[in-house]
Design a protein around this motif. Structure first.
Motif, PDB file in Angstrom:
ATOM      1  N   ARG A 311      49.580  67.651  43.268  1.00  0.00           N
ATOM      2  CA  ARG A 311      49.223  68.658  42.260  1.00  0.00           C
ATOM      3  C   ARG A 311      47.908  68.286  41.583  1.00  0.00           C
ATOM      4  O   ARG A 311      47.712  67.141  41.208  1.00  0.00           O
ATOM      5  N   GLN A 312      47.037  69.281  41.422  1.00  0.00           N
ATOM      6  CA  GLN A 312      45.725  69.007  40.820  1.00  0.00           C
ATOM      7  C   GLN A 312      45.777  69.075  39.294  1.00  0.00           C
ATOM      8  O   GLN A 312      45.277  68.192  38.612  1.00  0.00           O
ATOM      9  N   SER A 313      46.358  70.147  38.770  1.00  0.00           N
ATOM     10  CA  SER A 313      46.454  70.283  37.313  1.00  0.00           C
ATOM     11  C   SER A 313      47.653  69.476  36.821  1.00  0.00           C
ATOM     12  O   SER A 313      48.761  69.634  37.313  1.00  0.00           O
ATOM     13  N   LEU A 314      47.395  68.597  35.845  1.00  0.00           N
ATOM     14  CA  LEU A 314      48.441  67.721  35.306  1.00  0.00           C
ATOM     15  C   LEU A 314      48.979  68.365  34.028  1.00  0.00           C
ATOM     16  O   LEU A 314      48.209  68.677  33.119  1.00  0.00           O
ATOM     17  N   ILE A 315      50.290  68.558  33.967  1.00  0.00           N
ATOM     18  CA  ILE A 315      50.868  69.345  32.880  1.00  0.00           C
ATOM     19  C   ILE A 315      51.969  68.563  32.170  1.00  0.00           C
ATOM     20  O   ILE A 315      52.906  68.078  32.809  1.00  0.00           O
ATOM     21  N   HIS A 316      51.850  68.454  30.857  1.00  0.00           N
ATOM     22  CA  HIS A 316      52.942  67.966  30.015  1.00  0.00           C
ATOM     23  C   HIS A 316      53.634  69.182  29.407  1.00  0.00           C
ATOM     24  O   HIS A 316      52.979  70.016  28.785  1.00  0.00           O
ATOM     25  N   PHE A 317      54.943  69.254  29.569  1.00  0.00           N
ATOM     26  CA  PHE A 317      55.681  70.436  29.118  1.00  0.00           C
ATOM     27  C   PHE A 317      56.240  70.296  27.698  1.00  0.00           C
ATOM     28  O   PHE A 317      56.788  71.257  27.174  1.00  0.00           O
ATOM     29  N   ASP A 318      56.147  69.114  27.086  1.00  0.00           N
ATOM     30  CA  ASP A 318      56.689  68.943  25.733  1.00  0.00           C
ATOM     31  C   ASP A 318      56.128  70.000  24.789  1.00  0.00           C
ATOM     32  O   ASP A 318      54.905  70.109  24.636  1.00  0.00           O
ATOM     33  N   GLU A 430      41.359  59.789  38.768  1.00  0.00           N
ATOM     34  CA  GLU A 430      42.213  58.625  38.517  1.00  0.00           C
ATOM     35  C   GLU A 430      42.382  58.375  37.020  1.00  0.00           C
ATOM     36  O   GLU A 430      43.460  58.006  36.559  1.00  0.00           O
ATOM     37  N   ARG A 431      41.296  58.599  36.260  1.00  0.00           N
ATOM     38  CA  ARG A 431      41.380  58.417  34.808  1.00  0.00           C
ATOM     39  C   ARG A 431      42.360  59.439  34.205  1.00  0.00           C
ATOM     40  O   ARG A 431      43.175  59.107  33.339  1.00  0.00           O
ATOM     41  N   PHE A 432      42.239  60.680  34.650  1.00  0.00           N
ATOM     42  CA  PHE A 432      43.163  61.711  34.161  1.00  0.00           C
ATOM     43  C   PHE A 432      44.611  61.354  34.502  1.00  0.00           C
ATOM     44  O   PHE A 432      45.508  61.482  33.672  1.00  0.00           O
ATOM     45  N   PHE A 433      44.816  60.896  35.743  1.00  0.00           N
ATOM     46  CA  PHE A 433      46.184  60.588  36.176  1.00  0.00           C
ATOM     47  C   PHE A 433      46.755  59.411  35.389  1.00  0.00           C
ATOM     48  O   PHE A 433      47.939  59.389  35.044  1.00  0.00           O
ATOM     49  N   LEU A 435      45.987  58.684  32.276  1.00  0.00           N
ATOM     50  CA  LEU A 435      46.349  59.234  30.963  1.00  0.00           C
ATOM     51  C   LEU A 435      47.668  60.005  31.049  1.00  0.00           C
ATOM     52  O   LEU A 435      48.511  59.928  30.151  1.00  0.00           O
ATOM     53  N   TYR A 436      47.839  60.728  32.142  1.00  0.00           N
ATOM     54  CA  TYR A 436      49.075  61.492  32.365  1.00  0.00           C
ATOM     55  C   TYR A 436      50.278  60.555  32.432  1.00  0.00           C
ATOM     56  O   TYR A 436      51.316  60.793  31.802  1.00  0.00           O
ATOM     57  N   GLN A 437      50.125  59.465  33.176  1.00  0.00           N
ATOM     58  CA  GLN A 437      51.230  58.525  33.359  1.00  0.00           C
ATOM     59  C   GLN A 437      51.563  57.742  32.085  1.00  0.00           C
ATOM     60  O   GLN A 437      52.707  57.364  31.865  1.00  0.00           O
ATOM     61  N   HIS A 438      50.549  57.479  31.258  1.00  0.00           N
ATOM     62  CA  HIS A 438      50.769  56.690  30.044  1.00  0.00           C
ATOM     63  C   HIS A 438      51.131  57.552  28.831  1.00  0.00           C
ATOM     64  O   HIS A 438      51.185  57.045  27.707  1.00  0.00           O
ATOM     65  N   TYR A 439      51.373  58.833  29.071  1.00  0.00           N
ATOM     66  CA  TYR A 439      51.631  59.755  27.963  1.00  0.00           C
ATOM     67  C   TYR A 439      52.745  59.259  27.031  1.00  0.00           C
ATOM     68  O   TYR A 439      52.580  59.223  25.809  1.00  0.00           O
ATOM     69  N   ASN A 440      53.888  58.877  27.593  1.00  0.00           N
ATOM     70  CA  ASN A 440      55.020  58.475  26.740  1.00  0.00           C
ATOM     71  C   ASN A 440      54.704  57.229  25.918  1.00  0.00           C
ATOM     72  O   ASN A 440      55.108  57.112  24.758  1.00  0.00           O
ATOM     73  N   GLU A 441      53.949  56.324  26.528  1.00  0.00           N
ATOM     74  CA  GLU A 441      53.547  55.093  25.813  1.00  0.00           C
ATOM     75  C   GLU A 441      52.619  55.430  24.636  1.00  0.00           C
ATOM     76  O   GLU A 441      52.824  54.957  23.516  1.00  0.00           O
ATOM     77  N   TYR A 442      51.615  56.278  24.908  1.00  0.00           N
ATOM     78  CA  TYR A 442      50.667  56.651  23.854  1.00  0.00           C
ATOM     79  C   TYR A 442      51.352  57.518  22.787  1.00  0.00           C
ATOM     80  O   TYR A 442      51.035  57.426  21.604  1.00  0.00           O
ATOM     81  N   LYS A 443      52.287  58.365  23.242  1.00  0.00           N
ATOM     82  CA  LYS A 443      53.023  59.215  22.300  1.00  0.00           C
ATOM     83  C   LYS A 443      53.828  58.347  21.323  1.00  0.00           C
ATOM     84  O   LYS A 443      53.889  58.658  20.125  1.00  0.00           O
TER      85      LYS A 443
END
Length: 510
Positions: A311-318, A430-433, A435-443
């Motif tokens: 998937r190209q667009s990275l989406i957080h659904f929260d 890769e930078r975007f991905f 950030l996507y993967q570390h979302y819960n940690e940063y949140k």
């Protein structure tokens, strides 16, 4: 190519110097302004949003465009290609167009300077009377029934059909467009428009649902169509609504009537904006407890039709996240300040040229407080009293058209592109991905700090966690009770049968 079926094609050709729509520049938002988004076959909603948000950073955007041009040059060809298992029948013209594997084109009128990125996992279907010029169509998309696209990008699993026409517009991840029209629009993930008389122009949208005869005006007076605005994540418009740009509408808001006074309600998310004559009334926070919002946040993850891989667009659904909850915290403070500054007994309060009635302001404070406790409790259940692992995320956040990121990291990426430290499109992705993967940690970093501030604590102890979870349970009960009341109100209007109501209420209980 192998296993293709080509029949009754009027003309298929490639001319020298064709780019097949790659590297094409599009001016979104300001229809009369400079071109701000460069499209290519891997464009994501978050990268497009970055280009729009930082368009004035000439150094960074020049460097980013060079990276895109380098990527395009590495794969450019002097002739058009037809992939494996492609079926093309009854098409008048295919000029300067690349067609990916498993694509089906049936009865289209004209495809020119375009790329159809069909794949075996997510094939593209182009149907009758379609005209597609200077446009890239991503995997899994369908363009059907006389749709007309000029200078556009159509993202993964999007649907464009029933005579919809679009010029200089972007559509991303699962957007669904029928009948209407778009111009200079940035339609982020899950943007939906179904109706003939609906015009999306000069706006930025995501998780947006346009009611019938929804209209936006970008031509305020005589200087041309230069105005634009932003409907933040999760907004909706009622039938016949009309918004005069410029305006900025806070996340998950509902707009009704002709809104003429150019409001900025980003400080009051989840609101109802109701225009009556020249006046716009705001009911702050009211959309937190509607059946519509509840159904929306439940359905979006289920309606993601893209294949799981690539998937190209990275989406957080929260729906409650550091970005929207920052707005909610500010909103509660804003309402309390209005009450203190304008008096407790006034009939209505002035806010950015809009009116908030006394009773709705008081209700808004309670609703926002409920949402804050909901978010904090939901997040703390996964972390208890753990200290954050990272300092990243403690400041402001951005919503890059679906991808939620700390603003500091967004700015760092832009700076790194400008100085050449990030020197390929792959590195940007890769930078975007990451950030996507570390979302819960940063949140959690962000939430931890907010909890300490909100409850005036120095550190988070076990008894604090239990207290916050207790507050969460009360808030959740209040939230579901309010949604249940909203559902029963609709039932009492006589439009909903008892079984539909019962099924919905059972779902809430679960």
């Amino acid at each position: 190519s192998d296993l293709c079926y080509l029949s009754n094609i009027g003309m298929m050709a490639t001319t020298a110097g064709s780019t097949f729509g790659e590297g094409n520049m599009i001016a979104v938002l300001n229809e009369g302004g400079a071109e701000n988004v460069m499209v290519y076959d891997g464009l994501s909603s978050q990268l497009a949003a970055l280009m729009v948000r930082h368009a004035s950073d000439t150094e960074a955007m020049t460097a980013l465009r060079q990276l895109i041009q380098l990527y395009i040059r590495e794969s450019e060809s002097s002739y058009g290609t037809i992939g494996y298992r492609v079926k093309i029948v009854n098409v008048k013209e295919i000029i300067n167009t690349n067609v990916g594997d498993d694509c089906e084109i049936s009865g289209a009128s004209r495809l020119s300077e375009s790329t159809l990125m069909s794949t075996p996992e997510a094939s593209i279907w182009v149907g009758t009377d379609v005209i597609c010029e200077n446009t890239i169509v991503s995997a899994g998309a369908t363009v059907l029934d006389g749709a007309k696209l000029d200078n556009c990008f159509v993202g993964e699993a999007c649907h464009i059909g029933k005579g919809f026409s679009a010029t200089s517009s972007l559509f991303f991840a699962n957007s669904y467009m029928d009948n209407g029209e778009a111009c200079a629009s940035f339609c982020g993930p899950f943007t939906v428009s179904h109706h003939k008389s609906t015009l999306l122009i000069g706006g930025m949208y995501s998780f947006f649902n346009a009611g019938s005869n929804t209209n936006f005006s970008n031509h305020a007076y005589k200087l041309g169509p230069i105005h634009y605005g932003d409907m933040e994540r999760g907004c909706k418009t009622a039938s016949g609504s009309h918004i005069l740009w410029p305006a900025s509408i806070g996340a998950f808001s509902m707009c009704m009537g002709k809104i003429q006074n150019h409001p900025d309600t980003r400080q009051l998310p989840f609101s109802y904006l109701i225009a009556s004559g020249d006046t716009t009334y705001i009911a702050p926070g009211y959309n937190l407890v509607t059946v519509g919002t509840y159904r929306d946040i439940e359905k979006w993850p289920r309606r993601d039709k893209r294949p799981r891989r690539g998937r190209q667009s990275l989406i957080h659904f929260d729906w409650l996240n550091p970005y929207t909850v920052t707005q909610i915290i500010n909103a509660k403070q804003t309402l309390e300040n209005l009450r203190r500054e304008q008096g407790e007994t006034v009939a209505s309060y002035q806010f950015n040229g809009c009116l908030i009635k006394n009773k709705t302001l008081m209700r808004g404070i309670d609703l926002y407080d409920m949402a804050i406790r909901l978010f904090m409790g939901e997040t703390i259940k996964n972390h208890k009293a753990d200290l954050p692992k990272s300092s990243v995320g403690s400041g402001l956040w951005s919503d890059l058209s679906g991808l939620l990121v700390p603003e500091s990291e967004e700015q760092q990426l832009v700076n790194d592109i400008a100085i050449g430290y990030v020197n390929s499109l792959k590195s940007v992705e890769e930078r975007f991905f990451s950030l996507y993967q570390h979302y819960n940690e940063y949140k959690w970093t962000w939430t931890y700090r907010i909890i300490l501030n909100y409850f005036r604590l120095d550190t988070l102890e076990e008894e604090d966690v239990m207290h916050i979870i207790g507050e969460y349970e009360k808030a959740k009960k209040d939230w579901l009770t309010a949604i249940r009341f909203d559902a029963e109100k609709e039932f009492n209007m006589g439009d909903v049968d008892e079984q539909t109501l019962k099924s919905f209420l059972e779902k809430i209980e679960q």
